[in-house]
Motif scaffolding. Structure first.
Motif, mmCIF file in Angstrom:
data_model
loop_
_atom_site.group_PDB
_atom_site.id
_atom_site.type_symbol
_atom_site.label_atom_id
_atom_site.label_comp_id
_atom_site.label_asym_id
_atom_site.label_seq_id
_atom_site.Cartn_x
_atom_site.Cartn_y
_atom_site.Cartn_z
ATOM 1 N N LEU A 185 0.851 -1.212 0.000
ATOM 2 C CA LEU A 185 0.000 0.000 0.000
ATOM 3 C C LEU A 185 0.876 1.247 0.000
ATOM 4 N N ASN A 186 1.890 1.226 0.850
ATOM 5 C CA ASN A 186 2.807 2.364 0.931
ATOM 6 C C ASN A 186 3.550 2.578 -0.391
ATOM 7 N N ASN A 190 2.684 6.262 -1.413
ATOM 8 C CA ASN A 190 3.572 7.287 -0.844
ATOM 9 C C ASN A 190 4.546 7.938 -1.838
ATOM 10 N N ASN A 200 -3.078 12.528 -0.730
ATOM 11 C CA ASN A 200 -3.376 11.180 -1.248
ATOM 12 C C ASN A 200 -4.487 11.224 -2.294
ATOM 13 N N VAL A 240 -8.078 3.079 0.364
ATOM 14 C CA VAL A 240 -7.241 3.859 1.295
ATOM 15 C C VAL A 240 -7.100 5.295 0.779
ATOM 16 N N SER A 249 0.586 11.751 2.766
ATOM 17 C CA SER A 249 1.147 10.470 3.209
ATOM 18 C C SER A 249 2.305 10.731 4.178
HETATM 19 O O1 KPL Z 1 0.243 4.360 5.661
HETATM 20 C C1 KPL Z 1 0.092 5.339 4.945
HETATM 21 C C2 KPL Z 1 1.137 6.379 4.989
HETATM 22 O O2 KPL Z 1 0.872 7.546 4.733
HETATM 23 O O3 KPL Z 1 2.276 5.997 5.325
HETATM 24 C C3 KPL Z 1 -1.082 5.411 4.010
HETATM 25 C C4 KPL Z 1 -2.121 6.339 4.545
HETATM 26 C C5 KPL Z 1 -1.685 4.022 3.876
HETATM 27 C C6 KPL Z 1 -0.647 5.833 2.655
HETATM 28 O O4 KPL Z 1 0.246 4.928 2.121
#
Ligand code: KPL
Ligand code: NAD
Length: 303
Positions: A185-186, A190, A200, A240, A249
Motif C-alpha cells: 500500500l505504501n 507514498n 493522497n 485507502v 502520506s
Molecule cells: O500508511 C500510509 C502512509 O501515509 O504511510 C497510508 C495512509 C496508507 C498511505 O500509504
C-alpha cells in the motif's frame, strides 16, 4: 517483567505511556544524556488523547544504564532499529524478547539475523501518533497492532499486559502477510504523493498508472510467496486513497519536514525482492529512481 521501550518518539511514547498508566513496570531508553536531561526536565511525557492531556512520569534511562533487559520494544524508524538494538544488546538476558515496531520490511530481518538467540516479534500497526512537542505525543488515529513471530506461532504470555494497558492488538500467524500488504500500500501511494507533491486524494486522477503499478506489485508479492498480501491490492489502494484523500502520506510529511524517509525498507525492498526472484519490475524501479533523484535534489538520504 519490565518493558524497556527503546525510542521515545511518537509510537514509543504512546506505548510506554499506556503501559506505565496501567501500572506495568516500564522504562524508556533514551538515546543520550542530553535527551535524558530534557526528558527529566519536562517531568516525563505528555500523552494527548481525545483532546485530554495527561502527564506520565515514565522512568527513563540510557542504553548503557545498568540492569538486564528482558523485554525490549524497539520503536525507532526502520533505518535506526539495528543500531538501536546494538546499543543495548549487552544488557539483553538469554530469554529476552525483542519487539520490532517498524514500518516496511528488512530492518526486522536484520535484527533477527544478528541476534538469533532472542525471540523477535514483528509488529504491524495502524495506530497514528505524532509529536507536538519534544515529549508531548498526540494519539491521532485509532487502529490495530498485529503481532507475530514468523518462526513460532505460540503467543507470548505478556499479551495480557497489552490488554491491561488498553493497547489494541491481535496475535497473528501471518505477520509477514500483514507487513507485506502494508508495504505494498505504501509503495503504491507514498512515492507518488512525494513526486506529485500532493495529498493522497489527488492520486485518483492517475487511475491508469495506479492500476499498472498495483498489478506489478501484485506480481512481485506472488513471486515471493505472498499471494495473500497481493490479493485485490488495487481495490484496497483505491479505498485507502479515498479514505485518506485529505491527508498527506507519511512519506510526503517526512520529505516536507526535511526528514529521512523509510524508502529503503519500502519501495526499495519491493524492487530488491523483484530482482531476487527475476520478476520484471520496470514501473517500481523507475518510480524508485525518480524518488531517489528527488531526495538527492532535496539533500535527503536516498535510502
Ligand atoms: O500508511 C500510509 C502512509 O501515509 O504511510 C497510508 C495512509 C496508507 C498511505 O500509504
Ligand atoms: P519517531 O521518529 O517519532 O520516533 C523514533 C524515535 O527513536 C526518535 O525519538 C529517535 O530519537 C529514537 N531513536 C532513534 N535511534 C535511537 C537510538 N539508537 N537509541 C534511542 N532512541 C533512538 O518515529 P515513529 O513515528 O514513532 O515511528 C516508529 C516506526 O513506526 C516507524 O517505522 C514508522 O514508520 C512506524 N509507524 C509510525 C506511525 C505513527 O503514527 N507515528 C504509524 C504507523 C507506523
Amino acid at each position: 517483567m519490565t518493558w524497556h521501550v527503546l525510542g521515545a518518539g511518537s509510537l514509543g511514547c504512546l506505548w510506554a505511556g499506556r503501559l506505565f498508566r496501567a501500572g506495568i513496570v516500564t522504562r524508556l531508553v533514551l538515546r543520550n544524556e542530553q535527551r535524558l536531561a530534557d526528558f527529566q526536565a519536562a517531568g516525563g511525557l505528555r500523552l494527548v488523547e481525545a483532546g485530554v492531556t495527561q502527564r506520565l512520569p515514565v522512568p527513563a534511562e540510557l542504553p548503557d544504564s545498568p540492569g538486564p533487559i528482558e523485554r525490549l520494544l524497539v520503536a525507532c524508524k526502520a533505518y535506526d532499529a539495528e543500531t538501536a538494538v546494538a546499543s543495548v544488546a549487552s544488557r539483553l538476558t538469554d530469554g529476552a524478547d525483542i519487539l520490532l515496531l517498524q514500518n516496511g520490511l528488512g530492518s526486522q530481518q536484520a535484527v533477527a539475523q544478528r541476534w538469533p538467540q532472542h525471540r523477535c516479534i514483528f509488529i504491524s500497526g495502524t495506530e497514528g501518533a505524532y509529536r507536538r512537542d519534544a515529549f508531548e505525543i498526540v494519539h491521532a488515529g485509532l487502529g490495530q497492532n498485529w503481532l507475530g513471530d514468523p518462526d513460532d506461532p505460540t503467543p507470548p504470555e505478556w499479551l495480557a499486559e497489552l490488554d491491561a494497558a488498553g493497547i489494541p492488538h491481535e496475535w497473528t500467524r501471518e505477520i509477514l502477510t500483514r507487513l507485506w500488504r502494508k508495504l505494498a500500500l505504501n509503495c503504491a501511494i507514498n512515492p507518488l504523493t512525494v513526486l506529485n507533491d500532493c495529498r493522497n486524494g489527488a492520486l485518483l486522477a492517475q487511475r491508469d498508472g495506479l492500476h499498472s503499478l498495483c498489478s506489478e506489485l501484485e506480481r512481485i508479492l506472488r513471486a515471493c510467496g505472498q499471494a495473500e498480501a497481493a490479493s485485490d491490492l488495487e481495490h484496497e489502494v483505491l479505498l485507502v486513497i479515498e479514505k485518506t484523500a485529505e491527508n498527506y502520506s507519511s512519506m510526503h510529511q517526512d520529505v516536507a519536514s526535511g526528514r529521512r524517509t523509510e524508502i529503503g525498507y519500502l519501495l526499495a525492498q519491493a524492487c530488491e525482492v523483484a530482482a531476487r526472484h527475476g520478476v520484471p519490475a520496470p514501473l517500481s524501479t523507475a518510480l524508485l529512481s525518480r524518488l531517489r533523484a528527488r531526495l538527492r535534489q532535496l539533500g535527503l538520504p536516498e535510502d
